[in-house]
Write an enzyme that holds these catalytic residues in place. Structure first.
Site, PDB file in Angstrom:
ATOM      1  N   ARG A 182       0.921  -7.201 -39.338  1.00 28.82           N
ATOM      2  CA  ARG A 182       2.181  -6.928 -40.042  1.00 28.82           C
ATOM      3  C   ARG A 182       3.166  -6.226 -39.132  1.00 28.82           C
ATOM      4  O   ARG A 182       4.388  -6.373 -39.291  1.00 28.82           O
ATOM      5  CB  ARG A 182       1.936  -6.041 -41.265  1.00 28.82           C
ATOM      6  CG  ARG A 182       1.165  -6.682 -42.387  1.00 28.82           C
ATOM      7  CD  ARG A 182       1.145  -5.747 -43.596  1.00 28.82           C
ATOM      8  NE  ARG A 182       2.477  -5.580 -44.173  1.00 28.82           N
ATOM      9  CZ  ARG A 182       2.813  -4.617 -45.026  1.00 28.82           C
ATOM     10  NH1 ARG A 182       1.908  -3.716 -45.401  1.00 28.82           N
ATOM     11  NH2 ARG A 182       4.026  -4.547 -45.512  1.00 28.82           N
ATOM     12  N   ARG A 225     -27.567  -7.248 -38.544  1.00 31.95           N
ATOM     13  CA  ARG A 225     -26.727  -8.067 -37.670  1.00 31.95           C
ATOM     14  C   ARG A 225     -27.376  -8.348 -36.314  1.00 31.95           C
ATOM     15  O   ARG A 225     -26.680  -8.707 -35.365  1.00 31.95           O
ATOM     16  CB  ARG A 225     -25.366  -7.391 -37.483  1.00 31.95           C
ATOM     17  CG  ARG A 225     -24.587  -7.231 -38.776  1.00 31.95           C
ATOM     18  CD  ARG A 225     -24.296  -8.558 -39.459  1.00 31.95           C
ATOM     19  NE  ARG A 225     -23.535  -8.388 -40.699  1.00 31.95           N
ATOM     20  CZ  ARG A 225     -23.116  -9.377 -41.454  1.00 31.95           C
ATOM     21  NH1 ARG A 225     -23.389 -10.625 -41.132  1.00 31.95           N
ATOM     22  NH2 ARG A 225     -22.442  -9.143 -42.562  1.00 31.95           N
TER      23      ARG A 225
END
Length: 229
Positions: free
Chosen positions: A88, A183
Site C-alpha cells: 500500500r 514446517r
C-alpha cells in the site's frame, strides 16, 4: 530466500532459570550456580514431559525475504508477531520466485496421502516459461496502473503470490519449535509433517539460528521427536 537473525535474548540458561523459580523461588540478584549436566537434564525433562512455559521466556527477531505465498503459510503460526512490507505504501520490486532445478514438481496421490516426485526436463521448461510470462505480464500491468496515477493499494491487486516481499517476525522458543515441528519434514519426527518445500527452506534456516543460540534446548527438541513442549 533470506532468513537472518536481527535480535535475540535467547539462552538455555533462561529456560533453566524460569523452570527453577517454581521450586527455588527468587534467587538473590537473579544469579544462580550453573551445573551443566543438571541443566541439560532439566531441559530434557521439561521437553519430554511437555512443560512448555519455561520455553516462552526470551525471543528472537528474524528478517525474512520470501515470496508472498510463503508468508501466507508462515503467518498462520499465530504465536508470533509480524510486520510485513506494505504494497500500500511502497512500490514492490520486480523480484519473483522460480523453482530451482531439482525441486519436485509432480504431485502423486490424493489430499492427505500424496508425495511429490521430480519433474521432467520438459516440465521444468514449462514452469519456467509460464511463470516468467505471468510475472512479466502482471508486473507491466502493475507499472501501467501506477504510471496512470492509480493508488498502490489498488494496483497491487495485479501482482501474483510469487513476488518477493519482506517481513520481521518475532517469536519465543516455544513458538519457534511449534513452527519447526510443522514446517520441516523429518522421517524421525514423532509426527511427520509434509510442508511445502519453499517454507521448509525458510524453516531450515531459522532452525540453524535456533540451534546455534540454544544448543541444549535444540538437542532436547530433536531427542524428543521434534514435538513442541
Amino acid at each position: 530466500m533470506t532468513v537472518q537473525l536481527v535480535d535475540h535474548n535467547l539462552s538455555d540458561e533462561a529456560v533453566v532459570r524460569a523452570a527453577r523459580v517454581s521450586t527455588l523461588g527468587r534467587s538473590s540478584g537473579g544469579a544462580r550456580t550453573t551445573e551443566e549436566a543438571r541443566d541439560k537434564g532439566l531441559i530434557g525433562f521439561l521437553m519430554r514431559e511437555r512443560h512448555g512455559s519455561p520455553f516462552e521466556h526470551g525471543s528472537l527477531t528474524l528478517y525474512v525475504e520470501a515470496p508472498i505465498f510463503v508468508f501466507r503459510e508462515w503467518q498462520r503460526h499465530r504465536i508470533a508477531s509480524y510486520n510485513e512490507e506494505s504494497a500500500r505504501y511502497r512500490e514492490l520490486r520486480p523480484d519473483f520466485y522460480l523453482p530451482a532445478v531439482g525441486r519436485n514438481l509432480v504431485q502423486v496421490g490424493k489430499a492427505g496421502s500424496y508425495r511429490f516426485e521430480p519433474g521432467t526436463t520438459e516440465q521444468f521448461a514449462i514452469v519456467d516459461a509460464e511463470l516468467v510470462n505471468a510475472y512479466e505480464t502482471t508486473y507491466r500491468s502493475y507499472e501501467r496502473m501506477l504510471s496512470a496515477g492509480i493508488a498502490r493499494e489498488v494496483a497491487r491487486a495485479a501482482l501474483p503470490v510469487g513476488i518477493y516481499t519482506s517481513m520481521y517476525v518475532t517469536m519465543n522458543p516455544r513458538g519457534l519449535m511449534n513452527f519447526l515441528s510443522l514446517r520441516t519434514h523429518r522421517e524421525d519426527a514423532a509426527f511427520v509433517s509434509n510442508p511445502q518445500r519453499e517454507i521448509e527452506m525458510c524453516a531450515e534456516k531459522a532452525e540453524a539460528i535456533f540451534a546455534d543460540l540454544m544448543p541444549v534446548t535444540h538437542a532436547a527438541f530433536e531427542a524428543n521427536g521434534r514435538v513442541a513442549p
